[in-house]
Design an enzyme around this catalytic site. Structure first.
Site, PDB file in Angstrom:
ATOM      1  N   TYR A 145       0.847  -1.189   0.000  1.00 52.94           N
ATOM      2  CA  TYR A 145       0.000   0.000   0.000  1.00 52.94           C
ATOM      3  C   TYR A 145       0.888   1.247   0.000  1.00 52.94           C
ATOM      4  CZ  TYR A 145      -3.946  -3.012   1.485  1.00 52.94           C
ATOM      5  OH  TYR A 145      -4.923  -3.968   1.559  1.00 52.94           O
ATOM      6  N   LYS A 176      -0.726  -8.053  -2.866  1.00 52.08           N
ATOM      7  CA  LYS A 176      -2.114  -7.603  -2.778  1.00 52.08           C
ATOM      8  C   LYS A 176      -2.104  -6.095  -2.980  1.00 52.08           C
ATOM      9  CE  LYS A 176      -5.626  -7.700   0.824  1.00 52.08           C
ATOM     10  NZ  LYS A 176      -5.544  -6.669   1.851  1.00 52.08           N
TER      11      LYS A 176
HETATM   12  P1  FBP Z   1     -10.825  -4.831   2.997  1.00 50.10           P
HETATM   13  O1  FBP Z   1     -11.328  -5.780   1.943  1.00 50.10           O
HETATM   14  O2  FBP Z   1     -11.835  -4.597   4.056  1.00 50.10           O
HETATM   15  O3  FBP Z   1     -10.294  -3.565   2.369  1.00 50.10           O
HETATM   16  O4  FBP Z   1      -9.605  -5.585   3.714  1.00 50.10           O
HETATM   17  C1  FBP Z   1      -8.326  -5.625   3.157  1.00 50.10           C
HETATM   18  C2  FBP Z   1      -7.312  -4.920   4.034  1.00 50.10           C
HETATM   19  O5  FBP Z   1      -6.031  -4.952   3.450  1.00 50.10           O
HETATM   20  C3  FBP Z   1      -7.224  -5.453   5.453  1.00 50.10           C
HETATM   21  O6  FBP Z   1      -6.380  -6.574   5.531  1.00 50.10           O
HETATM   22  C4  FBP Z   1      -6.739  -4.250   6.209  1.00 50.10           C
HETATM   23  O7  FBP Z   1      -7.149  -4.254   7.530  1.00 50.10           O
HETATM   24  C5  FBP Z   1      -7.372  -3.120   5.499  1.00 50.10           C
HETATM   25  O8  FBP Z   1      -7.664  -3.551   4.187  1.00 50.10           O
HETATM   26  C6  FBP Z   1      -6.477  -1.917   5.430  1.00 50.10           C
HETATM   27  O9  FBP Z   1      -7.202  -0.868   4.903  1.00 50.10           O
HETATM   28  P2  FBP Z   1      -6.591   0.563   4.645  1.00 50.10           P
HETATM   29  O10 FBP Z   1      -6.214   0.643   3.211  1.00 50.10           O
HETATM   30  O11 FBP Z   1      -7.744   1.473   4.911  1.00 50.10           O
HETATM   31  O12 FBP Z   1      -5.454   0.771   5.580  1.00 50.10           O
END
Ligand code: FBP
Length: 252
Positions: A145, A176
């Site tokens: 991310y 992911k």
């Molecule tokens: P979601 O499908 O609810 O988005 O879950 C995926 C995830 O990566 C979780 O593992 C994590 O808690 C969350 O999204 C993190 O979200 P953000 O991008 O808001 O930090």
């Protein structure tokens, strides 16, 4: 290369993520119906929906993942952070690969906030995790991310492509990444990831229709599936939505 067999079916996969209590706090779990605050509710969705794996932090894995649940393979998330801190994102390791294995994990997960001022800390940790996991024949999954002052848009085409490539460069077996609807963007991200498989991150709750359209697009683009949390366990009928998602991921 480490085999992904234990967490995939016909090379495709649908994982249920439930680490939000740490990442976003109990309010988010209680949003809509409040049911998701109880880990047993989500574990039941994973079991009844026959998910290919369930993603948990070690605390819930230890207290709620009984042997009977083990029909759904476990992925232990090795790092985590809360929303209670400000500043540039950093998420440190809170569980060892060995402990994850002891808890029954079939794979381990780790979030890399690429672009954060602290990315080097997470890169170094994840590098060690990949070696340790591979020694134990466990796949390592990177949530990549891009986040930080310099990242203008976390899901722009260039950013998701870069995120996918980081997964490959860092040795992840699966990366992911966030969704991007721009034409050709996900295809380019899949290409950039090379031999690292790409999965979609579900994102905040949206309409089922919109969500299923995104799933369709990423599967056409070459992703192997998705890791979904909120869109399923905050849905009115989580199992019904699960069936719809599975029709797309596993068409036959
Ligand atoms: P979601 O499908 O609810 O988005 O879950 C995926 C995830 O990566 C979780 O593992 C994590 O808690 C969350 O999204 C993190 O979200 P953000 O991008 O808001 O930090």
């Amino acid at each position: 290369m480490v085999s992904l067999k234990s967490i995939t079916r016909q090379g495709k996969a649908l994982f249920l993520a439930y680490d939000h209590g740490l990442e976003h706090g109990p309010d988010e779990l209680a949003e809509f119906s409040g049911r998701a605050l109880d880990p047993r509710f989500v574990l039941q969705i994973a079991r009844q929906g026959r998910y290919n794996a369930l993603v948990l932090q070690q605390g819930i894995a230890e207290k709620y993942y009984p042997p009977a649940q083990q029909k759904v393979p476990l992925i232990v998330k090795l790092n985590g952070k809360t929303e209670l801190v400000g500043g540039e994102a950093v998420s440190r390791q809170v569980c060892s690969v060995k402990d994850a294995k002891r808890l029954g994990a079939k794979a381990v997960g780790y979030t890399l906030y690429a672009g954060s001022q602290h990315e080097s800390i997470m890169f170094a940790e994840f590098g060690r995790i990949v070696s340790q996991a591979h020694r134990l024949k466990l796949p390592a999954i990177a949530w990549v991310y891009p986040r930080g002052k310099k990242i203008k848009d976390e899901s722009s085409p260039g950013t998701i492509e870069y995120a996918a490539r980081i997964g490959l460069e860092m040795g992840a077996d699966i990366v992911k990444i966030k969704y991007c609807s721009a034409r050709g963007a996900f295809e380019r991200a899949v290409k950039a990831a090379g031999k690292t498989k790409v999965m979609l991150a579900g994102g905040p709750k949206t309409t089922s229709r919109e969500f299923l359209r995104a799933v369709q697009r990423v599967m056409q683009a070459g992703a192997i599936g998705l890791v979904v949390g909120r869109n399923v366990w905050q849905a009115k009928e989580p199992l019904r939505l699960t069936r719809e998602i599975k029709k797309i991921i596993f068409p036959k």
